[in-house]
Design a protein around this motif. Structure first.
Motif, PDB file in Angstrom:
ATOM      1  N   ASP A 145       0.818  -1.214   0.000  1.00 49.54           N
ATOM      2  CA  ASP A 145       0.000   0.000   0.000  1.00 49.54           C
ATOM      3  C   ASP A 145       0.855   1.270   0.000  1.00 49.54           C
ATOM      4  OD1 ASP A 145      -2.309  -1.523   0.045  1.00 49.54           O
ATOM      5  OD2 ASP A 145      -2.479  -1.497   2.240  1.00 49.54           O
ATOM      6  N   ARG A 146       2.106   1.139   0.414  1.00 53.83           N
ATOM      7  CA  ARG A 146       3.005   2.299   0.459  1.00 53.83           C
ATOM      8  C   ARG A 146       3.878   2.417  -0.789  1.00 53.83           C
ATOM      9  NH1 ARG A 146       6.490   1.542   5.677  1.00 53.83           N
ATOM     10  NH2 ARG A 146       7.276   3.580   5.006  1.00 53.83           N
ATOM     11  N   LEU A 147       3.724   1.484  -1.727  1.00 54.02           N
ATOM     12  CA  LEU A 147       4.629   1.408  -2.875  1.00 54.02           C
ATOM     13  C   LEU A 147       4.550   2.643  -3.769  1.00 54.02           C
ATOM     14  CD1 LEU A 147       6.677  -0.173  -4.493  1.00 54.02           C
ATOM     15  CD2 LEU A 147       4.804  -1.386  -5.620  1.00 54.02           C
ATOM     16  N   ALA A 148       3.330   3.082  -4.102  1.00 57.06           N
ATOM     17  CA  ALA A 148       3.173   4.232  -5.001  1.00 57.06           C
ATOM     18  C   ALA A 148       3.821   5.478  -4.406  1.00 57.06           C
ATOM     19  CB  ALA A 148       1.696   4.475  -5.283  1.00 57.06           C
ATOM     20  N   ASN A 149       3.618   5.699  -3.108  1.00 60.83           N
ATOM     21  CA  ASN A 149       4.230   6.863  -2.463  1.00 60.83           C
ATOM     22  C   ASN A 149       5.752   6.761  -2.456  1.00 60.83           C
ATOM     23  OD1 ASN A 149       1.765   8.060  -1.885  1.00 60.83           O
ATOM     24  ND2 ASN A 149       1.574   7.032   0.096  1.00 60.83           N
ATOM     25  N   LEU A 150       6.264   5.553  -2.243  1.00 53.91           N
ATOM     26  CA  LEU A 150       7.715   5.372  -2.229  1.00 53.91           C
ATOM     27  C   LEU A 150       8.313   5.719  -3.588  1.00 53.91           C
ATOM     28  CD1 LEU A 150      10.322   4.253  -0.813  1.00 53.91           C
ATOM     29  CD2 LEU A 150       9.796   2.109  -1.973  1.00 53.91           C
ATOM     30  N   LEU A 151       7.695   5.240  -4.651  1.00 54.78           N
ATOM     31  CA  LEU A 151       8.204   5.514  -5.994  1.00 54.78           C
ATOM     32  C   LEU A 151       8.233   7.014  -6.264  1.00 54.78           C
ATOM     33  CD1 LEU A 151       6.290   2.692  -7.901  1.00 54.78           C
ATOM     34  CD2 LEU A 151       8.742   2.759  -7.436  1.00 54.78           C
TER      35      LEU A 151
END
Length: 464
Positions: A145-151
């Motif tokens: 769920d945090r992947l998009a923000n990390l990218l």
């Protein structure tokens, strides 16, 4: 499926057949050229080793067996077909007949180069498939769920690092790593944002992508432009197959048709006439949309898309006039890895590379031209057929092992291969001279380990 060396012998059948036909150069060339298509088929058919089954094919295109092989081998071994047509007297696919006098001398050299290409292709696939092992045993995991923000954060964070790496002594080694990582993460963030249908987030990611695309247009190089479109299409394909097929594939075709003209005019103005990048961009775009009959893409297809013409010059001089280099180029590659801040008197890498270009008579000493040999050429210069086999086997093994290591450290395909491997090790896509490959891969690997430590320290990655 266990590795058995004899299984891989079928990959070398095209090379053997092309050598047997060397008395008829045109036939030998075609056998070797078609041989690369045969190797692609054998590889993807799963006869030697099944393709990775942990993900759908469309969701693992960035893995080396697909993306690196298609781009690297396609550029190296398949692009010479236009040079072959040109030697037969075809220009823009219209028979002109004005080059038939050259064919008697050049086609045997071309056929010899193509035999080396298909041998290199076989060695590359051998090294890659020998070490290919999926699924990867994961050592870390993360909250998807945090992947998009990390990218998004990676793309933003790498932008100032890219600028700083050009300003601070000792950090120039990391410039291309930060730049490509920022581009890949921004593109991947956009590909994640579009399906989420968050307008603000998509707009910001789109702005980052367009900024990178404009920088590619004003770089003077073709590859960043094509890669920026290709990568976005690949990332979007699993979610929007029809749109990618209808939009991105035609766009890529148009780029191959018109980029040579755009790039030629841009360089003439930005590099030769000292015009600003923005002005050169406008002039090049106008020339592309309103083409001059004197500007032809055929010269690009024949002499720039492929580096085979340069390769023919090297095989004419080595080993007859210039002996094989043995391990000299490997030693120079080790020197190139050492940062100049620790060795102020280190020889300039490009000067070392250009020495073998001058010695081979490819260009005259003192010419204001850069003509660095391709990776396979350095393999040949190091030891002929044996040098090609060893160097391309190592190349195939390296891309596979590094990609797998990235997936192991970063919790799987998305972060490991799509972001880290494709962001930091983009030099594998096209290849370069030994020294540049060694320097880039070494420091990219160091960067990968540092990024991994940061992700663990920030608690994004968690040990399993």
């Amino acid at each position: 499926m266990p590795n058995k060396a004899e299984r891989y012998l079928i990959l070398y059948l095209p090379w053997v057949l092309s050598v047997m036909c060397n008395s008829i150069p045109a036939v030998s060339y075609l056998v070797a050229w078609v041989g690369s298509l045969f190797i692609f088929y054998i590889c993807y058919s799963g006869h030697l080793k099944p393709m990775p089954a942990d993900r759908n094919i469309t969701e693992q295109i960035m893995r080396p067996v697909f993306l690196v092989q298609v781009i690297f081998i396609g550029y190296m071994a398949c692009s010479s077909i236009f040079y072959f047509f040109n030697l037969l007297g075809f220009g823009n696919l219209d028979q002109t007949g004005d080059l038939f006098d050259m064919a008697e001398e050049k086609i045997p050299l071309l056929a010899q180069c193509q035999r080396y290409y298909v041998l290199g292709h076989a060695a590359f696939v051998t090294g890659m498939l020998w070490f290919m092992k999926y699924p990867i045993e994961q050592k870390y995991t993360y909250d998807s769920d945090r992947l998009a923000n990390l990218l998004f954060l990676v793309a933003i964070f790498c932008l100032p690092l890219t600028v700083l790496s050009t300003k601070i002594p000792g950090l120039t080694q990391f410039y291309f790593q930060f730049s490509s990582l920022s581009f890949i993460s921004g593109t991947l963030a956009l590909a994640f944002a579009i399906p989420l249908k968050k307008i603000g987030y998509t707009a910001i990611c789109g702005f980052l992508y367009l900024t990178n695309f404009y920088q590619a247009l004003t770089s003077g190089f073709k590859e960043p432009i094509i890669i920026s479109v290709l990568v976005l299409g690949i990332f979007l394909y699993p979610s929007y197959k029809a749109v990618v097929n209808l939009v991105f594939i035609p766009v890529l075709i148009l780029l191959f048709m018109y980029l040579p003209t755009y790039n030629q005019v841009f360089r003439q103005n930005a590099w030769a006439d000292n015009v600003s990048s923005d002005e050169a961009y406008e002039l090049a775009l106008d020339a592309t949309l309103n083409p001059d009959e004197e500007i032809s893409n055929w010269g690009f297809l024949v002499f720039r898309l492929s580096e085979v013409d340069m390769f023919t010059n090297f095989i004419q001089s080595t080993p007859d006039k210039v002996d094989y280099y043995g391990l000299q180029l490997v030693g120079q590659s080790a020197m190139a890895v050492i940062p100049r801040i620790f060795w102020p008197g280190k020889p300039i890498t490009e000067d070392l590379i250009m020495e073998r270009v001058y010695d081979a008579g490819v260009i005259l000493r003192g010419s204001n031209v850069s003509a660095k040999p391709a990776y396979i050429v350095d393999g040949y210069l190091s030891g002929g057929v044996i040098g090609i086999f060893i160097s391309l086997f190592i190349y195939g093994a390296a891309v596979q092992l590094i990609s797998q290591k990235a997936e192991q450290l970063f919790g799987g395909y998305i972060l490991g291969t799509a972001l880290i491997f494709c962001g930091l090790f983009q030099i594998f896509w096209r290849g370069s001279s030994f020294e540049f490959i060694a320097n880039s891969v070494f420091w990219s690997y160091i960067t990968m380990l540092l990024v991994h430590k940061i992700f663990v320290w920030t608690n994004f990655l968690k040990p399993i």
